[in-house]
Motif scaffolding. Structure first.
Motif, short mmCIF file in Angstrom:
data_model
loop_
_atom_site.label_atom_id
_atom_site.label_comp_id
_atom_site.label_asym_id
_atom_site.label_seq_id
_atom_site.Cartn_x
_atom_site.Cartn_y
_atom_site.Cartn_z
N THR A 105 1.00 -1.32 -0.02
CA THR A 105 -0.01 0.01 -0.07
C THR A 105 0.95 1.20 -0.10
O THR A 105 1.89 1.27 0.59
CB THR A 105 -0.87 0.02 1.23
N TYR A 106 0.47 2.06 -0.81
CA TYR A 106 1.39 3.45 -1.16
C TYR A 106 0.56 4.63 -1.34
O TYR A 106 -0.31 4.59 -2.21
CB TYR A 106 2.50 3.36 -1.95
N GLU A 107 0.95 5.63 -0.83
CA GLU A 107 0.33 6.98 -1.21
C GLU A 107 1.17 8.15 -1.54
O GLU A 107 2.00 8.28 -0.48
CB GLU A 107 -0.65 7.40 0.00
N GLY A 108 1.51 8.31 -2.83
CA GLY A 108 2.49 9.29 -3.12
C GLY A 108 1.94 10.57 -3.78
O GLY A 108 0.64 10.42 -3.84
N LYS A 109 2.59 11.50 -4.26
CA LYS A 109 2.09 12.22 -5.02
C LYS A 109 1.37 12.09 -6.27
O LYS A 109 0.65 12.71 -6.96
CB LYS A 109 3.26 13.65 -5.16
N HIS A 110 2.34 10.95 -7.12
CA HIS A 110 2.15 10.59 -8.46
C HIS A 110 1.50 9.54 -8.59
O HIS A 110 0.87 9.22 -9.51
CB HIS A 110 3.35 10.92 -9.44
N TYR A 111 1.75 8.66 -7.68
CA TYR A 111 1.13 7.17 -7.71
C TYR A 111 0.80 6.74 -6.34
O TYR A 111 1.10 6.99 -5.43
CB TYR A 111 2.53 6.29 -8.21
N ARG A 112 -0.33 5.70 -6.75
CA ARG A 112 -1.03 5.06 -5.29
C ARG A 112 -0.99 3.68 -5.80
O ARG A 112 -1.23 3.15 -6.74
CB ARG A 112 -2.29 5.57 -5.24
N ALA A 113 -1.02 2.98 -4.48
CA ALA A 113 -1.09 1.42 -4.49
C ALA A 113 -1.98 1.07 -3.31
O ALA A 113 -1.60 1.74 -2.29
CB ALA A 113 -0.14 0.85 -4.71
N HIS A 114 -2.92 0.38 -3.48
CA HIS A 114 -3.78 -0.01 -2.33
C HIS A 114 -3.96 -1.57 -2.25
O HIS A 114 -4.61 -2.32 -2.89
CB HIS A 114 -5.20 0.47 -2.37
N GLU A 115 -3.35 -2.03 -1.12
CA GLU A 115 -3.37 -3.55 -0.95
C GLU A 115 -3.15 -4.21 -2.10
O GLU A 115 -3.90 -5.08 -2.45
CB GLU A 115 -4.74 -3.79 -0.21
N VAL A 116 -2.13 -3.87 -2.84
CA VAL A 116 -1.79 -4.72 -4.14
C VAL A 116 -0.97 -6.01 -3.94
O VAL A 116 0.05 -5.91 -3.02
CB VAL A 116 -0.96 -3.77 -5.24
N ARG A 117 -1.57 -7.27 -4.37
CA ARG A 117 -0.86 -8.57 -4.26
C ARG A 117 -0.29 -8.79 -5.24
O ARG A 117 -0.55 -8.58 -6.58
CB ARG A 117 -1.93 -9.52 -4.06
N ASN A 118 1.11 -9.20 -4.95
CA ASN A 118 2.16 -9.65 -6.25
C ASN A 118 2.56 -11.01 -5.88
O ASN A 118 3.72 -11.11 -5.55
CB ASN A 118 3.13 -8.57 -6.54
N ILE A 119 1.72 -11.80 -5.79
CA ILE A 119 2.01 -13.40 -5.40
C ILE A 119 2.09 -14.08 -6.73
O ILE A 119 1.09 -14.10 -7.51
CB ILE A 119 1.05 -13.87 -4.52
#
Length: 297
Positions: free
Chosen positions: A144-158
């Motif tokens: 999960t990431y909150e930035g100025k240009h990009y966001r990711a919410h509970e992203v799974r990469n399994i």
């Protein structure tokens, strides 16, 4: 010294595309890269295929040679979707993928999604956020990431990459911010030389500019607490005043001089007739077969 090639995605797979990638492996290239663009310069109104599907097909058609992009950029990519595609590619290729990645430019990709082209500072800002987030996405099961240009919410990469902790990044950079990213996140660094020197300078001046870039990379690595020897230094040819594909001797001279300047890998464009990358295929294949031996590699 390593010798690699970059195969532009301009051929239909059923009309010679497959054979070019297989021939690259037969010739012994360390890596075969492709451009990750939506279109590019003089090829804009000609056939041009996507990098990820092309590399997927190349992974199925080869078995030993490494594969990669040279380079991907934030111009039309998002870290979340790109990470999923890269994990899939790494799996299909059994761990043979390298991600070449850069800040992007002001070409066709910059406005293809209907946006205004970013300024150099805006490109650098996006790049500075894009690379660390992509690093996290490829090395963690959940992000999960909150930035100025990009966001990711509970992203799974399994299940993650075959290569651990993730597939390698080859970061194209010449400025201080890009060099910092290469030192912090790269397993390789990419240059095409100095564009300002290439426009009006000589081959000798271009070589000196590359030597200076390697020196700045060493400084960035020292500041990051890394040994610059940990990063492969890659020279993508075709954009400097040099003509390494003119003959075997020309290549040997070019490669030897750049090896002394700190370059570890030379990348040659696979010849394309009637284009800026036109070259004698016979000479090209002779360089692939004999070039490194002439250097004593």
């Amino acid at each position: 010294m390593r010798l690699s090639t970059v195969i532009l995605p301009v051929r239909r797979w059923s009309e010679g595309g497959r054979e070019v990638w297989q021939r690259a492996e037969e010739l012994g290239f360390h890596t075969a890269y492709t451009y990750d663009h939506l279109s590019w310069r003089s090829f804009r109104d000609e056939p041009w295929f996507g990098a990820v599907p092309t590399l997927t097909a190349a992974a199925a058609a080869t078995s030993r040679m490494r594969l990669g992009t040279l380079v991907t950029s934030p111009n039309f990519r998002h870290p979340v979707t790109l990470a999923k595609e890269l994990i899939s590619l790494d799996d299909i290729s059994d761990g043979r993928i390298t991600l070449g990645i850069g800040a992007g430019g002001s070409g066709f990709d910059a406005t293809a999604l209907g946006q205004e082209p970013w300024t150099p500072r805006e490109r650098a800002d996006h790049f500075a956020e894009f690379v660390p987030l992509l690093d996290r996405l490829l090395t963690n099961d959940v992000v999960t990431y909150e930035g100025k240009h990009y966001r990711a919410h509970e992203v799974r990469n399994i299940p993650g990459c075959v290569q651990r902790p993730r597939l390698p990044f080859a970061i194209a950079a010449t400025g201080p911010r890009g060099m910092k990213l290469a030192a912090g996140h790269g397993q390789a660094w990419v240059t095409t030389g100095d564009p300002k020197v290439s426009a009006t300078g000589s081959a000798a001046e271009s070589l000196e500019a590359v030597r200076g870039q390697v020196g700045r990379l060493e400084k960035a690595c020292a500041e990051a607490g890394r040994d610059t020897a940990e990063l492969t230094k890659i020279m993508l040819t075709g954009f400097s005043p040099d003509r390494p594909l003119a003959s075997l001797d020309a290549f040997v001279d070019f490669a030897g001089a750049h090896a002394e300047a700190g370059i570890d890998e030379i990348v040659l464009h696979w010849p394309i007739a009637d284009s800026v990358f036109e070259a004698d295929l016979t000479v090209f294949e002779r360089i692939a077969a004999e070039g490194l031996a002439q250097l004593g590699e």
